[in-house]
Design a protein around this motif. Structure first.
Motif, PDB file in Angstrom:
ATOM      1  N   ASN A 196       0.826  -1.215   0.000  1.00 65.67           N
ATOM      2  CA  ASN A 196       0.000   0.000   0.000  1.00 65.67           C
ATOM      3  C   ASN A 196       0.859   1.263   0.000  1.00 65.67           C
ATOM      4  O   ASN A 196       0.446   2.304   0.508  1.00 65.67           O
ATOM      5  CB  ASN A 196      -0.916   0.002   1.221  1.00 65.67           C
ATOM      6  N   MET A 197       2.059   1.183  -0.546  1.00 63.95           N
ATOM      7  CA  MET A 197       2.980   2.315  -0.495  1.00 63.95           C
ATOM      8  C   MET A 197       2.342   3.581  -1.064  1.00 63.95           C
ATOM      9  O   MET A 197       1.469   3.546  -1.925  1.00 63.95           O
ATOM     10  CB  MET A 197       4.258   2.007  -1.265  1.00 63.95           C
ATOM     11  N   ARG A 198       2.826   4.706  -0.537  1.00 66.21           N
ATOM     12  CA  ARG A 198       2.418   6.008  -1.070  1.00 66.21           C
ATOM     13  C   ARG A 198       3.492   6.502  -2.044  1.00 66.21           C
ATOM     14  O   ARG A 198       4.524   5.880  -2.205  1.00 66.21           O
ATOM     15  CB  ARG A 198       2.246   7.009   0.073  1.00 66.21           C
ATOM     16  N   GLY A 199       3.216   7.623  -2.650  1.00 66.41           N
ATOM     17  CA  GLY A 199       4.246   8.279  -3.445  1.00 66.41           C
ATOM     18  C   GLY A 199       4.265   7.891  -4.905  1.00 66.41           C
ATOM     19  O   GLY A 199       5.303   8.030  -5.564  1.00 66.41           O
ATOM     20  N   PHE A 200       3.147   7.409  -5.455  1.00 62.71           N
ATOM     21  CA  PHE A 200       3.131   7.063  -6.877  1.00 62.71           C
ATOM     22  C   PHE A 200       3.437   8.287  -7.732  1.00 62.71           C
ATOM     23  O   PHE A 200       4.147   8.196  -8.738  1.00 62.71           O
ATOM     24  CB  PHE A 200       1.785   6.471  -7.271  1.00 62.71           C
ATOM     25  N   ARG A 201       2.888   9.444  -7.349  1.00 65.80           N
ATOM     26  CA  ARG A 201       3.167  10.662  -8.121  1.00 65.80           C
ATOM     27  C   ARG A 201       4.652  11.017  -8.029  1.00 65.80           C
ATOM     28  O   ARG A 201       5.247  11.483  -9.005  1.00 65.80           O
ATOM     29  CB  ARG A 201       2.301  11.812  -7.595  1.00 65.80           C
ATOM     30  N   ARG A 202       5.255  10.774  -6.881  1.00 66.45           N
ATOM     31  CA  ARG A 202       6.688  11.057  -6.744  1.00 66.45           C
ATOM     32  C   ARG A 202       7.518  10.112  -7.607  1.00 66.45           C
ATOM     33  O   ARG A 202       8.557  10.495  -8.151  1.00 66.45           O
ATOM     34  CB  ARG A 202       7.097  10.954  -5.280  1.00 66.45           C
ATOM     35  N   LEU A 203       7.062   8.862  -7.732  1.00 67.84           N
ATOM     36  CA  LEU A 203       7.754   7.937  -8.628  1.00 67.84           C
ATOM     37  C   LEU A 203       7.675   8.415 -10.076  1.00 67.84           C
ATOM     38  O   LEU A 203       8.660   8.354 -10.821  1.00 67.84           O
ATOM     39  CB  LEU A 203       7.153   6.539  -8.512  1.00 67.84           C
ATOM     40  N   GLU A 204       6.515   8.902 -10.483  1.00 65.72           N
ATOM     41  CA  GLU A 204       6.383   9.441 -11.833  1.00 65.72           C
ATOM     42  C   GLU A 204       7.379  10.573 -12.057  1.00 65.72           C
ATOM     43  O   GLU A 204       8.032  10.647 -13.109  1.00 65.72           O
ATOM     44  CB  GLU A 204       4.960   9.963 -12.048  1.00 65.72           C
ATOM     45  N   ARG A 205       7.504  11.450 -11.077  1.00 64.70           N
ATOM     46  CA  ARG A 205       8.436  12.572 -11.216  1.00 64.70           C
ATOM     47  C   ARG A 205       9.885  12.077 -11.221  1.00 64.70           C
ATOM     48  O   ARG A 205      10.731  12.638 -11.918  1.00 64.70           O
ATOM     49  CB  ARG A 205       8.225  13.563 -10.073  1.00 64.70           C
TER      50      ARG A 205
END
Length: 340
Positions: free
Chosen positions: A265-274
């Motif tokens: 359930n990790m967060r930060g998908f948008r940060r991975l995209e960046r």
């Protein structure tokens, strides 16, 4: 590259990431670096405990040898901060910044053992009293930080205020409640040959509400192992991304490096995209999905340069890489209960 193609061609763990330099070569490199210093040498030794050590205004390219020095990191005045009693309330001693280096351009800091007292099981939002094992700041450009061992800290190493071209190398950080490296002032720098084992966030490159633009800078992550650690954060046990990137973050070169994701359930998908968008070089890396649960369809995958491993295969890959890193870095300080 589309998702299906990436999943199909992902290969084995990168050989270079699993074959770090030998213990003999690492020892030679660590003990030779002092010969490169053109300034004075300062030796720190003994147990500093909760006393802060402030080092400032050294001549250019000074050497600080802390291989026999130990520090205590503590950010909370109580052992279990919560919504009613936050980390600023209580009677426990604190030492939020045990080592501060100011205005020491070209400094070479080597060694140092930082033992944290930061609560690991309480909610992130209630435990957030800012802190870092090492704070490098105020004109300390071209700094080299090498051979540090830190655990159970809030942040590991924080760089702020005119610290361009830093280099963090050969260091072992574990159980980090927030950022293993905070570089929210968006300086250029290198993270090289490091083991970050269990951090809520790996390398932060996000100015947040502060104005900043690092798009012309470059951060290199080379031959490093970064495993995320899941902690209670806003009511959920989870973690952020290996790189906490923003649209204004520095460009990224990521080579021979492993990113290991722990929480399904990790967060930060948008940060991975960046992160993937800011990459200008990517080769011989691995992305490890450690849970047995399937990878979420919405997880952003890198365009190129990363092999993907999942489940038991990913865990075996991480265990092997971690064991080899520890074995090949015998001169990094140890805690009594660390692996030899």
């Amino acid at each position: 590259m589309d998702r299906r193609t990436f999943l199909r061609i992902a290969g084995a763990c990168p050989a270079l990431a699993l074959a770090p330099i030998s213990a003999e070569n690492h020892r030679e490199r660590m003990f030779a670096v002092g010969q490169l210093s053109e300034g004075p040498e300062i030796v720190l030794s003994g147990e500093y405990g909760y006393a802060q050590k402030n080092i400032r205004n050294l001549p250019v390219r000074a050497m600080i040898d802390a291989r026999n020095a130990s520090f205590t990191v503590a950010n909370s005045r109580n052992s279990a901060p919560n919504a009613l009693i936050g980390c600023d309330m209580g009677w426990q001693p604190i030492n939020r910044y045990p080592l501060v280096i100011r205005n020491c351009p070209g400094v070479h800091f080597i060694g140092g053992r930082f033992d944290g007292r930061v609560p690991l099981t309480t909610d992130w939002r209630h435990t957030y009293c800012n802190s870092a094992a090492m704070l490098v700041r105020d004109g300390t450009s071209h700094a080299t930080i090498e051979g540090v061992r830190a655990r159970r800290c809030w942040d590991g190493v924080r760089f702020i205020d005119h610290v361009n071209d830093f280099r963090l190398k050969g260091s072992w950080l574990s159980e980090i409640r927030d950022d293993a490296v905070e570089n929210d002032y968006l300086a250029s720098g290198v993270v090289e040959d490091c083991l970050f084992d269990g951090c809520f966030s790996g390398i932060s490159l996000d100015p947040g509400s502060r104005e900043g633009d690092g798009r012309q800078e470059t951060v290199t992550i080379d031959r490093s192992l970064i495993r995320m650690g899941a902690y209670l954060a806003k009511g959920e046990v989870t973690h952020q991304a290996p790189v906490k990137a923003a649209d204004v973050s520095p460009r990224l070169k990521i080579t021979e490096t492993i990113f290991a994701l722990t929480a399904a359930n990790m967060r930060g998908f948008r940060r991975l995209e960046r992160t993937w968008a800011r990459m200008i070089e990517s080769r011989d890396n691995a992305l490890l999905w450690l849970p047995d649960e399937p990878i979420p369809a919405e997880l952003p995958l890198p365009r190129a340069g990363f092999a993907l491993h999942t489940g038991a295969d990913a865990r075996e890959c991480w265990d092997k890489a971690r064991r080899q890193w520890i074995t090949s870095h015998p001169d990094v300080p140890r805690f009594p209960d660390d692996e030899p």
